[in-house]
Every structure is written in structure tokens, then in C-alpha cells.
Design an enzyme around this catalytic site. Structure first.
Site, PDB file in Angstrom:
ATOM      1  N   GLY A 102      45.862  43.676 -17.048  1.00  8.14           N
ATOM      2  CA  GLY A 102      45.269  43.058 -15.862  1.00  8.14           C
ATOM      3  C   GLY A 102      44.699  41.678 -16.155  1.00  8.14           C
ATOM      4  O   GLY A 102      45.052  41.042 -17.152  1.00  8.14           O
ATOM      5  N   ASP A 127      44.518  47.511  -9.327  1.00  5.12           N
ATOM      6  CA  ASP A 127      43.720  46.741  -8.361  1.00  5.12           C
ATOM      7  C   ASP A 127      44.575  45.779  -7.526  1.00  5.12           C
ATOM      8  O   ASP A 127      44.155  45.333  -6.463  1.00  5.12           O
ATOM      9  CB  ASP A 127      42.637  45.935  -9.093  1.00  5.12           C
ATOM     10  CG  ASP A 127      41.726  46.828  -9.927  1.00  5.12           C
ATOM     11  OD1 ASP A 127      41.664  48.037  -9.640  1.00  5.12           O
ATOM     12  OD2 ASP A 127      41.102  46.314 -10.869  1.00  5.12           O
TER      13      ASP A 127
END
Ligand code: F6P
Length: 319
Positions: A102, A127
């Protein structure tokens, strides 16, 4: 290049194994050796690695998580730690690195790039907060996990005339909340990007309640408030019996969806092809169905901007 490294870093997600497998087999197909670092940058710092053959990555495509394991390394955040990482790569003869992770992991990849290491990033985070890719790895599987759970909760909500506040992950992003609200027909999505007027939410629920709709699902993004407070507010305002469910890490695991298996396979392949072709300091992404390449410098300073529209759609459809 004769040897490349691969690591998965930060929060794990489904589809990472597909990317590792694909990157490994693509490199081996070009006669390039592959080492996998265990537990992300921590493994790079410790020299904890695995020489990867095509058999090492067999039987992992359908498994969630990452077989190389993942971690968030404090030492790697320091200048000394990063210098040590570069030395280890040089000592091992690793000439290029594929980083799957990420935003924090991609920031780490950019730091290595600035220190002269040829790196290629693969966006992986449930996310979906990484710019320059429509989807990151793991998002689709997480959404499927969420809608399965919410559908189950809807059954019990309707049997008991209850309102449920269901908290989903996403850190500071409301993507999972907005998308799962649309896909489950939830009444409300509360996300960090859009201010939530609790009084308005209660009014809307009261109106529905008076019309005879006596259960409700409110999806709350974890970065947008405390689930219990919202549930208490609803109970006080309407008298609705409320319950809170925090879906937690359940969302991150499980067999990857078809989408994540394909995306991981495409990302892994493209990352290695580009690295071997001389590209560096970039991230592969998915742009309108095609694989795209963006510099990490640009990726890490950019924000995704689609949350408002998705949230608006969830609100239009929810009431
Ligand atoms: O970034 C992915 C994520 O799952 C977030 O949605 C969540 O806030 C965080 O990681 C949880 O981190 P950890 O697994 O360290 O508890």
C-alpha cells in the site's frame, strides 16, 4: 538483470500471492533469478530470504494473504535502515526489486529508488486509496467479503426490527464503505471524505421508520467516527433497537476473487516486464482496463478523488 527481489509489505491482502507467482514466473521465464524477502522490508534488512523457483510459487494462487508474509518495519523508516537495505541488495546481487503493498510500502519503494535501486511497485491495499490505479489488489475480495457479511446481517436485522451500524476498514478512505453500501442496498454510508450530519441521518431514518421500514443498515468507514456513538445516537433519536458489528480483519482474508487473481497476475507480469525493459521508480496500475505505468514520485503525492460521487450514489439509492 540477472537477479531480482520480490517482497510484500504493509497490510496483507488477497491477490498478493497471484502477483508474487506471476512476477516470479515471468522473471524465471527470462532466465532471471528471483529471491523473495520474507516479512517485507524487515526480511530485506535481516537477509531473511527465499530463492524462488517455479515450484515455490505453485499452489498459492488461490490462497489469501501472502506466502512471503508481510510486516510494517520501523527500522526501514530510518535512513540507516534504508542504507542497510541497499547494502544487502548489492551484496546479494539483486539488481531490481518488486514491492507489493500500500501507500507506506510504495513510499519505501520510492526511497529505495532515490538511493539508486531499480524498483517497480504493485498497488495492494483493500483501502483502494492509491492514486493512478482504478483498483488496488485485494479491494474486490474485501468487498465480496463485506457484502457476504452485510447480507447475513440484513437477515437478522429484518427479523428483529433493528438498525445495525456496520464498521468496515479503509483507514482514511471511504471507498469500501461507499461501494459496499451501494452493493448491499444499505440505507446510509458514513465516510471520512464527506461530513456526516447525524441529526439529518436520524431524521431520514425516522421518516423511513414511520413509513413502516423498521430495520436499517448503516455502513461506517472506520476513519469516519465511532460505531457505538452513532448507534447510541440513532437509538436515542428514534428509539430504534441498534446493534454494532465491526467486521475487522475478516475483510482482508479469504480466497482471492477472480478479479484479484487476474489483476495480481497482470500486475506481477507487467511489473517484471517493465523492470527488465529498464523502467524504474514506477508503479503499475489499472487504468480503464489497461495496465498503466506511473512514477512513484507522482503516485505518493496524489490522492484518489472519486469518493464523493460514489457516496452520492449510495445516498440516492439508500433512501
Ligand atoms: O491498510 C489496510 C488496513 O486493513 C486498513 O484498512 C486498516 O485500518 C489497517 O490496515 C489495519 O492494520 P493492522 O492489520 O495493522 O491492524
Amino acid at each position: 538483470m540477472k537477479k531480482i527481489g520480490i517482497l510484500t509489505s504493509g497490510g496483507d491482502c488477497s491477490g498478493m500471492n497471484a502477483a508474487i507467482r506471476s512476477a516470479t514466473r515471468t522473471a524465471l521465464g527470462h532466465g532471471v533469478q528471483v529471491v523473495g524477502f520474507r516479512k517485507g522490508y524487515a526480511g530485506l534488512l535481516k537477509g531473511d530470504l527465499l530463492e524462488m523457483t517455479t515450484r515455490d510459487v505453485a499452489g498459492i494462487l488461490h490462497r489469501g494473504g501472502t506466502f512471503l508474509q508481510s510486516a510494517r518495519s520501523e527500522e526501514f523508516r530510518t535512513v540507516l535502515g534504508r542504507e542497510k537495505a541497499v547494502r544487502h541488495l548489492q551484496d546479494l546481487g539483486v539488481e531490481g526489486l518488486v514491492v507489493i503493498g500500500g501507500d507506506g510500502s510504495l513510499n519505501g519503494a520510492l526511497a529505495l529508488h532515490r538511493m539508486g535501486v531499480p524498483v517497480m511497485g504493485i498497488p495492494a491495499s483493500i483501502d483502494n486509496d492509491i492514486a493512478y490505479t482504478d483498483m488496488a489488489l485485494g479491494v474486490d475480495t474485501a468487498l465480496n467479503n463485506i457484502i457476504y457479511a452485510v447480507d447475513c446481517i440484513k437477515d437478522t436485522a429484518s427479523s428483529h426490527d433493528r438498525a445495525f451500524v456496520i464498521e468496515v476498514m479503509g483507514r482514511n478512505s471511504g471507498y469500501l464503505a461507499s461501494m459496499s453500501a451501494i452493493a448491499t442496498g444499505a440505507e446510509y454510508a458514513i465516510i471520512p471524505e464527506v461530513e456526516c450530519d447525524i441529526a439529518d441521518l436520524c431524521n431520514q431514518l425516522r421518516m423511513r421508520y414511520e413509513e413502516g421500514r423498521s430495520n436499517a443498515i448503516i455502513i461506517l468507514a472506520e476513519g469516519a467516527g465511532r460505531a457505538q456513538n452513532i448507534a447510541d445516537n440513532i437509538k436515542d433519536a428514534i428509539g430504534f433497537e441498534t446493534r454494532v458489528t465491526v467486521l475487522g480483519h475478516y475483510q482482508r482474508g479469504g480466497a482471492p476473487s477472480v478479479f484479484d487473481r487476474l489483476l495480481g497476475s497482470r500486475f506481477g507480469h507487467a511489473a517484471v516486464e517493465h523492470l527488465l525493459a529498464g523502467e524504474k521508480g514506477k508503479m503499475v496500475g489499472l487504468c480503464c482496463g489497461e495496465i498503466c505505468l506511473t512514477s512513484l514520485e507522482t503516485v505518493v503525492v496524489s490522492e484518489k478523488t472519486q469518493q464523493d460521487q460514489l457516496h452520492d450514489l449510495s445516498m440516492i439509492l439508500g433512501i
